[in-house]
Design a protein around this motif. Structure first.
Motif, PDB file in Angstrom:
ATOM      1  N   GLU A  72       0.827  -1.203   0.000  1.00  0.00           N
ATOM      2  CA  GLU A  72       0.000   0.000   0.000  1.00  0.00           C
ATOM      3  C   GLU A  72       0.862   1.254   0.000  1.00  0.00           C
ATOM      4  OE1 GLU A  72      -4.258   1.118   1.989  1.00  0.00           O
ATOM      5  OE2 GLU A  72      -2.709   0.349   3.334  1.00  0.00           O
ATOM      6  N   ARG A  73       1.999   1.198   0.694  1.00  0.00           N
ATOM      7  CA  ARG A  73       2.890   2.362   0.738  1.00  0.00           C
ATOM      8  C   ARG A  73       3.709   2.506  -0.539  1.00  0.00           C
ATOM      9  NH1 ARG A  73       4.075   0.213   5.912  1.00  0.00           N
ATOM     10  NH2 ARG A  73       6.023  -0.588   5.041  1.00  0.00           N
ATOM     11  N   ALA A  74       4.009   1.382  -1.192  1.00  0.00           N
ATOM     12  CA  ALA A  74       4.946   1.405  -2.316  1.00  0.00           C
ATOM     13  C   ALA A  74       4.430   2.186  -3.504  1.00  0.00           C
ATOM     14  CB  ALA A  74       5.283  -0.027  -2.740  1.00  0.00           C
ATOM     15  N   ALA A  75       3.135   2.142  -3.713  1.00  0.00           N
ATOM     16  CA  ALA A  75       2.562   2.799  -4.891  1.00  0.00           C
ATOM     17  C   ALA A  75       1.302   3.542  -4.489  1.00  0.00           C
ATOM     18  CB  ALA A  75       2.260   1.767  -5.976  1.00  0.00           C
ATOM     19  N   PRO A  76       1.440   4.803  -4.044  1.00  0.00           N
ATOM     20  CA  PRO A  76       0.258   5.556  -3.612  1.00  0.00           C
ATOM     21  C   PRO A  76      -0.837   5.599  -4.661  1.00  0.00           C
ATOM     22  CG  PRO A  76       2.269   6.726  -3.015  1.00  0.00           C
ATOM     23  CD  PRO A  76       2.681   5.575  -3.884  1.00  0.00           C
ATOM     24  N   ASP A  77      -0.464   5.616  -5.942  1.00  0.00           N
ATOM     25  CA  ASP A  77      -1.479   5.672  -6.994  1.00  0.00           C
ATOM     26  C   ASP A  77      -2.226   4.349  -7.133  1.00  0.00           C
ATOM     27  OD1 ASP A  77       0.965   4.558  -7.871  1.00  0.00           O
ATOM     28  OD2 ASP A  77       0.338   4.777  -9.965  1.00  0.00           O
ATOM     29  N   ARG A  78      -1.687   3.290  -6.526  1.00  0.00           N
ATOM     30  CA  ARG A  78      -2.357   1.985  -6.585  1.00  0.00           C
ATOM     31  C   ARG A  78      -2.853   1.536  -5.213  1.00  0.00           C
ATOM     32  NH1 ARG A  78       1.935  -1.443 -10.321  1.00  0.00           N
ATOM     33  NH2 ARG A  78       2.523   0.282 -11.705  1.00  0.00           N
ATOM     34  N   ALA A  79      -2.807   2.448  -4.234  1.00  0.00           N
ATOM     35  CA  ALA A  79      -3.221   2.074  -2.878  1.00  0.00           C
ATOM     36  C   ALA A  79      -4.661   1.601  -2.848  1.00  0.00           C
ATOM     37  CB  ALA A  79      -3.036   3.258  -1.919  1.00  0.00           C
ATOM     38  N   ALA A  80      -5.523   2.209  -3.670  1.00  0.00           N
ATOM     39  CA  ALA A  80      -6.929   1.791  -3.698  1.00  0.00           C
ATOM     40  C   ALA A  80      -7.068   0.366  -4.204  1.00  0.00           C
ATOM     41  CB  ALA A  80      -7.734   2.744  -4.583  1.00  0.00           C
ATOM     42  N   THR A  81      -6.192  -0.022  -5.136  1.00  0.00           N
ATOM     43  CA  THR A  81      -6.225  -1.398  -5.624  1.00  0.00           C
ATOM     44  C   THR A  81      -5.851  -2.380  -4.530  1.00  0.00           C
ATOM     45  OG1 THR A  81      -5.675  -0.664  -7.859  1.00  0.00           O
ATOM     46  CG2 THR A  81      -5.256  -2.968  -7.341  1.00  0.00           C
ATOM     47  N   VAL A  82      -4.815  -2.035  -3.773  1.00  0.00           N
ATOM     48  CA  VAL A  82      -4.404  -2.897  -2.655  1.00  0.00           C
ATOM     49  C   VAL A  82      -5.514  -2.985  -1.620  1.00  0.00           C
ATOM     50  CG1 VAL A  82      -2.753  -3.156  -0.773  1.00  0.00           C
ATOM     51  CG2 VAL A  82      -1.966  -2.411  -3.028  1.00  0.00           C
ATOM     52  N   ARG A  83      -6.114  -1.847  -1.283  1.00  0.00           N
ATOM     53  CA  ARG A  83      -7.185  -1.848  -0.288  1.00  0.00           C
ATOM     54  C   ARG A  83      -8.389  -2.658  -0.776  1.00  0.00           C
ATOM     55  NH1 ARG A  83      -8.317   1.297   4.232  1.00  0.00           N
ATOM     56  NH2 ARG A  83      -6.040   1.280   4.344  1.00  0.00           N
ATOM     57  N   SER A  84      -8.654  -2.599  -2.080  1.00  0.00           N
ATOM     58  CA  SER A  84      -9.805  -3.346  -2.604  1.00  0.00           C
ATOM     59  C   SER A  84      -9.620  -4.848  -2.445  1.00  0.00           C
ATOM     60  CB  SER A  84     -10.032  -2.992  -4.079  1.00  0.00           C
ATOM     61  OG  SER A  84      -9.008  -3.524  -4.902  1.00  0.00           O
TER      62      SER A  84
END
Length: 469
Positions: A72-84
């Motif tokens: 989640e920290r590594a790619a802020p622009d993909r944090a929503a994908t990780v959270r999903s």
């Protein structure tokens, strides 16, 4: 964790509708509950005795969670994908099962706990892949499969098989002792491909609305079906071959338009609430590569956003399933926010769509979903050109409307309703009253009245004169 729900929200939901703000309210609350449940699993693992949670299982769980946080920290622009991935419907059944193993009153089951807690590692690996985060991790395949959410599944030998996973440079390399190395290349959004026949890619259907999210068609996750199905006639899970996936895709391609026939709110609620579809085996099996007639579907309280369904016959059947099951999703989410009734679980109520007596809560769910179906079929019939499709819609509307009319008075007249439940019931009455004001072809209405009367008579006969309250 219950909280007051505004009167207008309750009434709106009672009418089987829901503004975008109302649907977001339900979804946000369910997401918060999921995150709290996951926190409870982590805390329970930390405090459970060694005979209930072996140290190796505790370490594995902590390492998986650390990888999720790093992704989640590594790619802020993909944090929503990780959270999903954490909020995906089928994580809920896993988390509840894990918590029960860690805190249950029964004797410890070390093997089950190790196996269950290990399920978080593939999810963390998938999250790291989606975030572009390099890692090396030892995963474990069970039952001949290692499922990686949104990516796919690796087939292995039966039993428990260790799989070494290495991700870097946009490639995921999987090594199991029983097969050659499999190199997996993730696709954007959903799925991943590999040259090896041991790999089966995850599949998703296109978004229901432009700009929406693809809908996973999940026939891979090990937690996709209840461990102990509650409903009789509920078929088991099924794996889809390429032909079956194409048939699902063919029906899906017209589902958005079919939903829209029933009003923009129907497609809006499905697009907002539906997070995955789980394919079920068709009732009665099939032969000759064709789906048999009939279908079944369901939802799960612990898997918010998941709809389980056998293969739909066509787009209208697919849309009908989504309308029906979306109401169960809404009502279950609302009941988690605020109590709707204080009725007991005794199965004693007549439901014109079921042969068995229903508990009050089951009757409420049935009335609510059939009310929405009656509304959807009415709008469908009113907008359809003359022909078989319109006649089918009129017949379905009339039958659903009469079924609701036979059961709704039991709900409205109950003294077990809470104030919130009373407001919801008032909205249901308003919606039903609107339906009764519509002009329905006399022959369809007459058949529907006769159908419900016959169903009631058979119910009384079957249950030895039990009053159909």
């Amino acid at each position: 964790m219950t909280q007051p729900v505004p009167h207008h929200v309750l009434y709106e939901l009672g009418c089987t509708e829901g503004s975008p703000a109302t649907l977001r309210l339900l979804a946000r609350d369910q997401d918060r509950r999921r995150l709290l449940l996951l926190r409870a699993v982590l805390d329970a693992a930390d405090t459970a005795p060694a005979d209930r949670c072996p140290p190796a299982a505790r370490r594995s769980l902590a390492e998986s969670w650390a990888l999720l946080e790093a992704a989640e920290r590594a790619a802020p622009d993909r944090a929503a994908t990780v959270r999903s991935l954490l909020l995906a419907p089928l994580v809920g059944p896993w988390a509840e099962h894990a918590l029960a193993l860690l805190t249950g009153a029964g004797p410890p089951d070390r093997a089950a706990t190790v196996r269950t807690l290990g399920h978080l590692a593939p999810l963390a690996a998938a999250a790291a892949v989606r975030a572009g985060l390099p890692f090396r991790l030892r995963l474990t395949a069970t039952g001949g499969t290692l499922a990686l959410p949104t990516l796919g599944a690796l087939r292995t030998a039966p039993g428990t098989v260790p799989v070494d996973a290495h991700h870097s440079g946009g490639r995921l390399v999987l090594r199991a002792p029983d097969r050659r190395t499999v190199t997996v290349r993730p696709q954007r959004g959903h799925g991943a491909w590999a040259a090896s026949p041991a790999w089966r890619a995850a599949h998703a259907l296109p978004p229901l609305v432009p700009g929406g999210h693809p809908v996973p068609l999940d026939d891979l996750d090990p937690y996709r079906v209840p461990r102990h199905p509650r409903e009789p006639g509920f078929t088991g899970i099924t794996d889809l071959d390429d032909l079956a996936r194409k048939r699902w895709g063919g029906a899906w391609s017209g589902t958005g338009a079919a939903l829209a026939h029933g009003g923009p709110h129907r497609i809006s609620e499905a697009a907002t609430l539906l997070r995955c579809l789980v394919p079920l085996a068709p009732p009665g099996g099939g032969a000759g590569g064709e789906p048999p007639p009939g279908s079944c579907s369901g939802t799960r309280r612990e898997a918010f956003g998941a709809v389980l369904s056998s293969e739909p016959p066509d787009a209208a059947g697919f849309a009908e399933t989504l309308v029906h099951e979306s109401q169960h999703v809404k009502l279950a989410a609302l009941a988690a926010l605020t109590p709707l009734h204080r009725a007991g679980p005794a199965p004693r109520h007549f439901a014109p769509w079921r042969p068995d007596p229903r508990p009050f809560d089951g009757l409420w769910h049935g009335v609510y979903s059939h009310l929405a179906l009656a509304d959807w079929w009415l709008r469908y019939a009113q907008g359809a050109p003359p022909g078989p499709a319109r006649e089918r819609a009129w017949a379905e509307h009339a039958r659903r409307r009469e079924q609701v009319g036979a059961a709704l008075p039991v709900l409205v007249g109950s003294d077990a309703l809470t104030p919130a439940g009373r407001t919801l019931a008032e909205g249901m009455v308003t919606a039903y009253t609107r339906l009764t004001e519509a002009e329905v072809p006399a022959e369809h209405l007459a058949r529907a009245v006769a159908y419900v009367a016959t169903t009631r008579a058979l119910w009384i006969q079957r249950h030895n004169g039990m009053s159909p309250s």
